[in-house]
Design a protein around this motif. Sequence first.
Motif, short mmCIF file in Angstrom:
data_model
loop_
_atom_site.label_atom_id
_atom_site.label_comp_id
_atom_site.label_asym_id
_atom_site.label_seq_id
_atom_site.Cartn_x
_atom_site.Cartn_y
_atom_site.Cartn_z
N VAL A 126 1.56 3.21 -5.72
CA VAL A 126 0.51 2.89 -6.69
C VAL A 126 1.19 2.67 -8.04
O VAL A 126 1.71 3.62 -8.65
N GLY A 146 0.78 -1.23 0.00
CA GLY A 146 0.00 0.00 0.00
C GLY A 146 0.81 1.28 0.00
O GLY A 146 0.24 2.37 0.04
N ARG A 174 4.12 7.45 -5.11
CA ARG A 174 3.72 7.21 -3.70
C ARG A 174 2.23 7.43 -3.55
O ARG A 174 1.66 8.38 -4.10
N LYS A 175 1.61 6.55 -2.77
CA LYS A 175 0.17 6.66 -2.53
C LYS A 175 -0.12 7.91 -1.72
O LYS A 175 0.49 8.15 -0.68
#
Length: 218
Positions: free
Chosen positions: A164, A161, A216-217
């Motif tokens: 992405v 998580g 990066r998420k």
Amino acid sequence: MTMVETQEQTRYAPGRPAADEIAERHERLLTIAAEVFVELGFAGASMGEIARRAGVSKNTIYARYATKSELFSGVMRFRADRLLPRFTDVLLTDRGLETTLQTFGENLLDVMLEPQSLGFRRRMISEAVLFPDIARQYWNLGPTRSRKLLSAYLDARAKSGELVLDDPQEAAIHFISLAQGDLVIKAELGVLGDFNPAQRQAAVRSAVRLFLKSYRKS
């Protein structure tokens, strides 16, 4: 005298080198062969010249490598196997995404800008048209392996998580391209000039920042 004692005496009898000595001699042969390939190119290097510089007979080389192409492959694998831990160790240790990418990028530049690495790439570029199989071996044993390692790491970070990603392999290529910037091609052309560790860190830090901004998420 037992059979085991007799075998041990035979193994280490005068004129019969021990396993570690054989490994040492093999490493020396590959190291010298690498120097000759860089200096003279694949076409210009001869088994005779490599044997002369290594202080061995051509038969000694041919006993292990039937052709010059096989010896070159041995040199490439030897170099790749020695350099690969620079990448595997940092990815396996994983001290956090940003720090890991920073260290990976710095190690990448260290390897890419190392004089013999530069020499090999210059030779590969100049001889790739005449010897495409040799260039392909170089690519598969070196750059392809480091890209796969980074791709697997990024894929794991995406699954956790943190990132992405549509394509981890493409993301790995993006990061490596950002980390190299124009430094590698300048070095290959001999116009990089002085390049110190602080500049290397700054270049990679910029690459990490741009990469994470994209992947990066949020």
